[in-house]
Every structure is written in C-alpha cells, then in structure tokens.
Design a protein around this motif. Structure first.
Motif, mmCIF file in Angstrom:
data_model
loop_
_atom_site.group_PDB
_atom_site.id
_atom_site.type_symbol
_atom_site.label_atom_id
_atom_site.label_comp_id
_atom_site.label_asym_id
_atom_site.label_seq_id
_atom_site.Cartn_x
_atom_site.Cartn_y
_atom_site.Cartn_z
ATOM 1 N N LEU A 72 0.835 -1.211 0.000
ATOM 2 C CA LEU A 72 0.000 0.000 0.000
ATOM 3 C C LEU A 72 0.867 1.257 0.000
ATOM 4 O O LEU A 72 0.587 2.227 -0.731
ATOM 5 C CB LEU A 72 -0.911 -0.015 1.232
ATOM 6 C CG LEU A 72 -1.987 -1.106 1.273
ATOM 7 C CD1 LEU A 72 -2.650 -1.161 2.638
ATOM 8 C CD2 LEU A 72 -3.037 -0.852 0.186
ATOM 9 N N LEU A 73 1.933 1.247 0.813
ATOM 10 C CA LEU A 73 2.789 2.430 0.894
ATOM 11 C C LEU A 73 3.619 2.618 -0.379
ATOM 12 O O LEU A 73 3.832 3.756 -0.830
ATOM 13 C CB LEU A 73 3.714 2.309 2.112
ATOM 14 C CG LEU A 73 3.013 2.374 3.483
ATOM 15 C CD1 LEU A 73 4.006 2.144 4.607
ATOM 16 C CD2 LEU A 73 2.328 3.740 3.661
ATOM 17 N N LEU A 111 -6.883 -5.361 -0.265
ATOM 18 C CA LEU A 111 -7.166 -3.929 -0.119
ATOM 19 C C LEU A 111 -6.655 -3.125 -1.309
ATOM 20 O O LEU A 111 -7.303 -2.173 -1.763
ATOM 21 C CB LEU A 111 -6.515 -3.412 1.171
ATOM 22 C CG LEU A 111 -7.076 -3.974 2.488
ATOM 23 C CD1 LEU A 111 -6.242 -3.475 3.660
ATOM 24 C CD2 LEU A 111 -8.541 -3.564 2.662
ATOM 25 N N LEU A 112 -5.486 -3.499 -1.829
ATOM 26 C CA LEU A 112 -4.861 -2.716 -2.892
ATOM 27 C C LEU A 112 -5.424 -3.032 -4.267
ATOM 28 O O LEU A 112 -5.752 -2.126 -5.043
ATOM 29 C CB LEU A 112 -3.353 -2.970 -2.884
ATOM 30 C CG LEU A 112 -2.538 -2.265 -3.970
ATOM 31 C CD1 LEU A 112 -2.622 -0.757 -3.802
ATOM 32 C CD2 LEU A 112 -1.083 -2.724 -3.930
ATOM 33 N N ALA A 113 -5.527 -4.308 -4.597
ATOM 34 C CA ALA A 113 -5.924 -4.702 -5.955
ATOM 35 C C ALA A 113 -6.789 -5.959 -5.879
ATOM 36 O O ALA A 113 -6.293 -7.076 -6.105
ATOM 37 C CB ALA A 113 -4.700 -4.940 -6.820
ATOM 38 N N PRO A 114 -8.074 -5.840 -5.545
ATOM 39 C CA PRO A 114 -8.944 -7.021 -5.431
ATOM 40 C C PRO A 114 -9.009 -7.845 -6.710
ATOM 41 O O PRO A 114 -9.168 -9.068 -6.640
ATOM 42 C CB PRO A 114 -10.309 -6.419 -5.089
ATOM 43 C CG PRO A 114 -10.028 -5.045 -4.567
ATOM 44 C CD PRO A 114 -8.788 -4.595 -5.255
ATOM 45 N N LEU A 168 -3.776 -5.589 -17.646
ATOM 46 C CA LEU A 168 -4.306 -4.897 -16.476
ATOM 47 C C LEU A 168 -4.028 -3.399 -16.546
ATOM 48 O O LEU A 168 -4.885 -2.574 -16.189
ATOM 49 C CB LEU A 168 -3.681 -5.485 -15.204
ATOM 50 C CG LEU A 168 -4.031 -6.943 -14.875
ATOM 51 C CD1 LEU A 168 -3.183 -7.447 -13.703
ATOM 52 C CD2 LEU A 168 -5.515 -7.078 -14.536
ATOM 53 N N LEU A 169 -2.834 -3.022 -17.040
ATOM 54 C CA LEU A 169 -2.508 -1.597 -17.162
ATOM 55 C C LEU A 169 -3.277 -0.950 -18.309
ATOM 56 O O LEU A 169 -3.756 0.190 -18.191
ATOM 57 C CB LEU A 169 -1.002 -1.432 -17.374
ATOM 58 C CG LEU A 169 -0.098 -1.785 -16.179
ATOM 59 C CD1 LEU A 169 1.366 -1.752 -16.600
ATOM 60 C CD2 LEU A 169 -0.347 -0.814 -15.017
ATOM 61 N N ALA A 170 -3.403 -1.667 -19.425
ATOM 62 C CA ALA A 170 -4.078 -1.109 -20.605
ATOM 63 C C ALA A 170 -5.552 -0.857 -20.336
ATOM 64 O O ALA A 170 -6.136 0.091 -20.879
ATOM 65 C CB ALA A 170 -3.909 -2.044 -21.795
ATOM 66 N N HIS A 171 -6.191 -1.684 -19.514
ATOM 67 C CA HIS A 171 -7.621 -1.544 -19.227
ATOM 68 C C HIS A 171 -7.869 -0.832 -17.904
ATOM 69 O O HIS A 171 -8.995 -0.892 -17.368
ATOM 70 C CB HIS A 171 -8.296 -2.911 -19.213
ATOM 71 C CG HIS A 171 -8.363 -3.562 -20.565
ATOM 72 N ND1 HIS A 171 -7.275 -4.199 -21.145
ATOM 73 C CD2 HIS A 171 -9.383 -3.659 -21.465
ATOM 74 C CE1 HIS A 171 -7.630 -4.670 -22.329
ATOM 75 N NE2 HIS A 171 -8.904 -4.370 -22.554
ATOM 76 N N ASP A 172 -6.844 -0.169 -17.386
ATOM 77 C CA ASP A 172 -6.974 0.638 -16.162
ATOM 78 C C ASP A 172 -7.476 -0.164 -14.968
ATOM 79 O O ASP A 172 -8.117 0.376 -14.054
ATOM 80 C CB ASP A 172 -7.910 1.840 -16.408
ATOM 81 C CG ASP A 172 -7.333 2.803 -17.420
ATOM 82 O OD1 ASP A 172 -6.091 2.948 -17.463
ATOM 83 O OD2 ASP A 172 -8.125 3.400 -18.177
ATOM 84 N N VAL A 173 -7.190 -1.453 -14.979
ATOM 85 C CA VAL A 173 -7.531 -2.260 -13.802
ATOM 86 C C VAL A 173 -6.555 -1.942 -12.673
ATOM 87 O O VAL A 173 -6.932 -1.905 -11.501
ATOM 88 C CB VAL A 173 -7.495 -3.764 -14.148
ATOM 89 C CG1 VAL A 173 -7.762 -4.614 -12.906
ATOM 90 C CG2 VAL A 173 -8.514 -4.071 -15.237
ATOM 91 N N LEU A 174 -5.291 -1.704 -13.064
ATOM 92 C CA LEU A 174 -4.266 -1.331 -12.103
ATOM 93 C C LEU A 174 -3.538 -0.095 -12.587
ATOM 94 O O LEU A 174 -3.370 0.109 -13.803
ATOM 95 C CB LEU A 174 -3.242 -2.462 -11.911
ATOM 96 C CG LEU A 174 -3.689 -3.772 -11.259
ATOM 97 C CD1 LEU A 174 -2.497 -4.726 -11.190
ATOM 98 C CD2 LEU A 174 -4.243 -3.531 -9.868
ATOM 99 N N LEU A 182 3.285 -2.014 -8.903
ATOM 100 C CA LEU A 182 4.495 -2.139 -8.090
ATOM 101 C C LEU A 182 4.174 -2.611 -6.674
ATOM 102 O O LEU A 182 4.937 -3.374 -6.062
ATOM 103 C CB LEU A 182 5.225 -0.796 -8.040
ATOM 104 C CG LEU A 182 5.988 -0.396 -9.312
ATOM 105 C CD1 LEU A 182 6.588 0.999 -9.156
ATOM 106 C CD2 LEU A 182 7.101 -1.409 -9.598
ATOM 107 N N GLY A 183 3.045 -2.144 -6.133
ATOM 108 C CA GLY A 183 2.626 -2.608 -4.811
ATOM 109 C C GLY A 183 2.321 -4.094 -4.804
ATOM 110 O O GLY A 183 2.702 -4.819 -3.874
ATOM 111 N N VAL A 184 1.620 -4.568 -5.864
ATOM 112 C CA VAL A 184 1.338 -5.992 -5.985
ATOM 113 C C VAL A 184 2.646 -6.779 -6.085
ATOM 114 O O VAL A 184 2.814 -7.828 -5.453
ATOM 115 C CB VAL A 184 0.437 -6.263 -7.204
ATOM 116 C CG1 VAL A 184 0.354 -7.755 -7.499
ATOM 117 C CG2 VAL A 184 -0.964 -5.698 -6.974
ATOM 118 N N ALA A 185 3.578 -6.275 -6.896
ATOM 119 C CA ALA A 185 4.873 -6.949 -7.024
ATOM 120 C C ALA A 185 5.616 -6.988 -5.688
ATOM 121 O O ALA A 185 6.296 -7.969 -5.364
ATOM 122 C CB ALA A 185 5.720 -6.241 -8.079
#
Length: 595
Positions: free
Chosen positions: A57-58, A167-170, A278-284, A290-293
C-alpha cells in the motif's frame, strides 16, 4: 524371508491407516497449560504484521501520489512511513521473546519429567535409551522454539500480504489465491507420507545404532563363537534399511519444490503475464502494480519458500521426535482405529491403572503397578518372557481373576460379572469342544446366528476344509478327543468369532495352528468390529498388531513394534528368538501334529 514380508506388510498397513499422532496430542495438551504466554506472543505477532500489510500500500501510494504525481517529497514520506513500521516490527519481535520462552521451557520440563518417570518405572532402564530420549527432549525444545519463532513471522506475513493484496488490488487476488490454494493442498497431502518416511528414517538409524552397539559390546563373544559373518550380515541389513529409508524420504521431500513453484513463483508469473492487459484496461495503476509486485516478491514468495522448505523440514522433525517421546515415555490412549466391519456399538477401550495381581497375599506379584490404555477398536499383541503375566492379564481382562489392587475399566465403566461375559470373550490355549451337534459347538456363544453368519465365520477364520471333512455343520461330534489340538482351536475360533462380545482376548489361542492358518484367523479377528488383545507366541502376531504390550517385571511398555525394537533390549531378544525358531514353527501343521 517370510518374516521380512510380514514386516513389509505391517509397514504398508501403518502407512495407509489414518492414525492420530500421540506427539501432537502431547504438544497440544502442554500448550493448553501455557495459553496466556501464547496469546501474548500472538498479540506481538500481530504488531509484527504491520510492515508486510502496509508495504504494498505504501509503495503504491509513494509511486502514484508522490513520484508520478511530481511530488517526490510526498513519495519519500510514504516510504519513510514504511521504514517506521519496520522499526516497530523489530521492537515487536524483541518483545515477543520472553513469551516464547514462557511457552517452550515448560514444554522441555514436562518432557524431561515424562522421560524420567518412564525410566524409573521400568524394571531395567537402558542408559543408552534414556540418553537418546534426553537428546530428543532437547531437540523437541529447540524445534518448537524455532518453529514458533519462524511460523509466527511467516504465517502473519503471508496473511498480511493477502489482506494487503485484497485492499490494494482485489482484481488480482484470484490470480494469486488459486495457485496458492493448490500449493497448500499439495503440501497438506505430502505431510503424512513425509512424516511417515521421516519416522522410518529415525527408527532405522536408531536400530542400526543399537545393533552396532550390541555388536561392539559383544565383539569378543562374536569372535569366540565365530559368528562374524552373521553379525556383519545383520549390520549390513540394518544399514541397508536405513539407506533405503533415507532415499524414500529424499524422493518425497523433492516434491516440496513443486509446492514452492505453485505457491510462490506461479502467482508472480501469472501477474506479470497479465500486467500489460491490467494496465491497458486501467484495472491497475503503475503504483498498484508495483505494490502488488512488492507483496508477491518480498512477502508471499519468501513466505511460501520458508513454509515449504525450512519450516516443512522442522515440522517433520518435530512430529517424529514428539511421537517418539510420547510412545517411549508413556502411553497415551490412541484414537480408536476403524475396522473392516464397522464401529462397535459401545466404547470398548480398556484402561488398566496401577493394576496389581498376586496369586497369594504373601506371593511375589505377577503384575505390579501396570498402567496401560488400549483404545476402542485397537489390536494389541501381548508379549513377554515366560512367567511375565501374559495369561494372568488375559484372565483379569475376562474377569476370571480379580485384581489384588488397582483399577480395570472397560469403556470407562466397571462391568458386573454378568455383563463382563457379554463384553469380553476369552479363548484360552486349550480349546473346549463338547460332544454333540457341530452347529451347537460353533454357535454356543451366539445361538441366534443365522446360516449366513455361520458360513461366513467358518470361511473367514479358515475352518471351511475342516468343517467339510467333519460332514458339515449338521454333523455330530461323538468323540471330540479324536480331534487334534489344532482342529479344536479352529472350531473354538469360529465360536468366538460369532460371539457378540465386542472385546476378544486370544490367549495363545492359535498356538497349535501353522503360521498360514494363524495369519488367516488373526486377520479375521482384526477385521472384526471391536477390540482385540492377542497373547502372542510368534513374531507374526506382533507384526500384525497396531501396538505391542511388552510385559516384564510386573510392568508393561506399550508401543509399536518398530519403536519397541529400538526402545527395549528384551524385545529385541524376543524378536531374535522368534526369528531363529521361525522354520520350526512354520513347519507345524494346523492339525496339531508335531513338527
């Protein structure tokens, strides 16, 4: 060779039969006495979970709201928050150590107490055995401390990473959970065979050490008797068994790499593969990715590797050590085993507490302070030297003898003499067959038995050929004395098998049968619903049993056959005597003729 096949069959049966672990039961009972420090340790572990929970998250906030938004100061501030949380984690880890000690040290004290009491209770204490158990107590203490310290960090980290991901990326959570659940199921499936193989390694190593110690101790006798070849062959066999057990453990342990690949590496690969979409469709956003990684690479993957690798090995070692200590130092009541015929209608556990029996008030007691618990549905073989009290124990279980002191309960109760005959069926060595119809002989204890029940009992016990030769169940026995001792035993075995009694005690009731006939009869009774106690006179009876009760000096040791071979020099001598006499025993006819 026959004995070897029996041992292999016994090992396979134990591997395939679900059994409760006495070691884990021992550990849980001890943990129940240290609940407060355990809860405090858990509370500090929750504090330790803050950095793993906040890390992704941070990082996401630092990238999206700081650096990419043109506010590098804000980005650094978000990362500084992560640093502060890490300092808090270090403080929580330090604060948890006193509570960890408050859990582990009482466990060590309790195990030492069990080992000492067990050694004092035995007629002859084996110093080498006590030393091994003492080493295992220290090993259990170190493994428990290491596991609690590591598991609380790894387990909390894993849970915190999953919560942070949710919390960050359901949307990413299913991509992570599916392979993680598959890895968890695989790891759970591997635990039982891994524990069994680790136990086999420990037993094989201890057996080899015991055999080597005996050989070195009696080296002069070996040279004097010219038995170097036999001793070398026995040591080579023990070494080969130990090596085979280690190879089997290595093959099973290699599968843990698959757990790491599924639970730790595959989620990373799946998310990276899906990242462009995910980036192209604005999911993330870039920061969320980077937080998920961060969660996957810094929290999830290391946690899975630690759980499946290091913790997995420690967990297996602790399971085996605790089982050895629980089995060797006393005898907790086992969970009732399932039987081929279904569950018994009542609790048939047998509990003997400080049981004492002497033939006369001034006589030396045959049994003196015997403490044994036999679980409902369990198959136990009773062994010991001549005069150890095996038949006396059988008589006490059946109610034919009254204890001098102590307590004996069946299903937690004290059955009346009349009820005892309905609960326990005793078949002694000398079988009784009376003149009259064969059917009445066979259904004496079950007069309402149907033809189908009678036919099945005859078949499973192995008396079909004898009954046919006598003229069938409608034949009349005019002179039972004309039957051999083995033939009378077969008929009595059928009668006892038909008995409604849920507890069967066979007091050398197959001693006049050959090994093949005895094997069929005992396996039939083992598959029969209820508790089975067999006073053994062959090694095969001990190998078929779930556990073996060794009587000596008025006391008893109840353990698995493999454990007893390591724990008791007397039992090793009995096994050696049995194996030496196997050719003579196997040549005996089931009709009772002399070999």
């Amino acid at each position: 060779m026959a004995a070897h096949h029996h041992r292999a069959g016994s090992r396979r049966r134990r591997l395939s039969t679900p059994t409760a672990s006495p070691g884990w039961a021992l550990l849980l009972r001890q943990f129940a006495t240290t609940r407060r420090p355990l809860l405090r340790l858990l509370a500090w572990s929750v504090v330790e979970a803050l950095p793993p929970l906040l890390s992704g998250l941070l990082v996401s906030a630092a990238v999206d709201r700081g650096f990419l938004a043109g506010r590098p100061g804000a980005g650094v501030a978000w990362l500084a928050g992560f640093g502060a949380a890490t300092v808090l984690r270090a403080f929580a880890a330090r604060a948890g150590f006193p509570h960890l000690a408050a859990v582990v040290e009482p466990l060590r004290d309790a195990l030492v107490t069990r080992v000492v009491r067990s050694a004092l209770a035995r007629p002859v204490a084996d110093a080498a055995e006590v030393a091994r158990l003492t080493e295992q107590v220290e090993s259990a203490r170190q493994l428990t401390a290491t596991l609690l310290r590591t598991l609380r960090g790894v387990g909390i980290t894993l849970a915190a990473a999953l919560i942070g991901l949710a919390l960050l990326a359901p949307a990413v959570l299913p991509l992570v959970l599916l392979p993680l659940l598959a890895a968890g199921l695989l790891f759970a499936r591997l635990l039982r065979p891994l524990v069994e193989r680790r136990r086999a390694v420990v037993l094989a190593e201890e057996r080899f050490a015991a055999e080597a110690g005996r050989a070195l101790h009696g080296l002069r006798d070996v040279q004097a008797t010219g038995t170097q070849t036999q001793v070398a062959a026995a040591l080579a066999e023990a070494a080969g068994t130990s090596a085979a057990a280690s190879r089997a453990l290595g093959r099973a342990s290699a599968l843990r790499a698959l757990v790491v690949a599924l639970g730790g590496r595959l989620p990373v690969l799946v998310v990276l593969t899906a990242a462009p979409w995910l980036l192209a469709h604005d999911v993330l956003t870039a920061g969320e990715l980077l937080g998920v990684a961060t969660y996957l690479l810094q929290q999830l993957d290391p946690a899975v590797r630690t759980l499946a690798g290091t913790v997995g090995g420690w967990l297996l070692g602790l399971a085996v050590v605790l089982d050895r200590l629980a089995t060797a130092s006393a005898a907790d009541a086992p969970t009732a085993r399932s039987t081929a015929g279904g569950a018994t209608a009542r609790d048939t556990s047998l509990c003997l507490t400080a049981l004492r029996y002497a033939h006369a008030p001034t006589a030396e007691p045959v049994l003196d302070g015997l403490d044994v618990t036999i679980g409902a549905g369990e198959h136990v073989a009773v062994v010991g030297p001549s005069g150890a009290g095996k038949s006396t124990l059988a008589g006490l279980l059946a109610g034919l003898l009254t204890p001098t002191s102590g307590d004996l309960t069946i299903g937690g109760e004290h059955p009346s003499p009349g009820d005892r005959t309905r609960v326990v069926a005793l078949l002694p060595q000398e079988a009784y067959v009376f003149p009259g119809p064969l059917r009445e002989n066979l259904t004496w204890l079950a007069p309402d038995a149907t033809d189908a029940q009678l036919t099945r009992a005859i078949e499973v016990v192995g008396a079909g050929e004898l009954v046919t030769r006598l003229g069938g169940t409608d034949a009349v026995l005019t002179d039972p004395a004309a039957l051999s001792a083995g033939e009378r035993q077969l008929l009595a075995l059928v009668r006892t098998y038909l008995s409604p009694a849920p507890v069967i005690v066979l007091d050398e009731a197959t001693c006049h049968l050959d090994a093949t006939a005895e094997d069929q009869a005992e396996r039939a009774f083992a598959a029969r619903p209820g508790t089975l106690v067999v006073v053994a006179h062959r090694i095969s009876s001990a190998l078929r049993a779930d556990r073996v009760l060794l009587l000596d000096g008025g006391r008893g040791t109840l353990a698995r056959h493999g454990d007893l071979q390591v724990l008791s020099p007397l039992y090793r001598e009995l096994v050696g005597h049995w194996l030496d006499s196997t050719p003579r025993n196997n040549s005996a006819s089931h009709t009772g003729h002399a070999p």
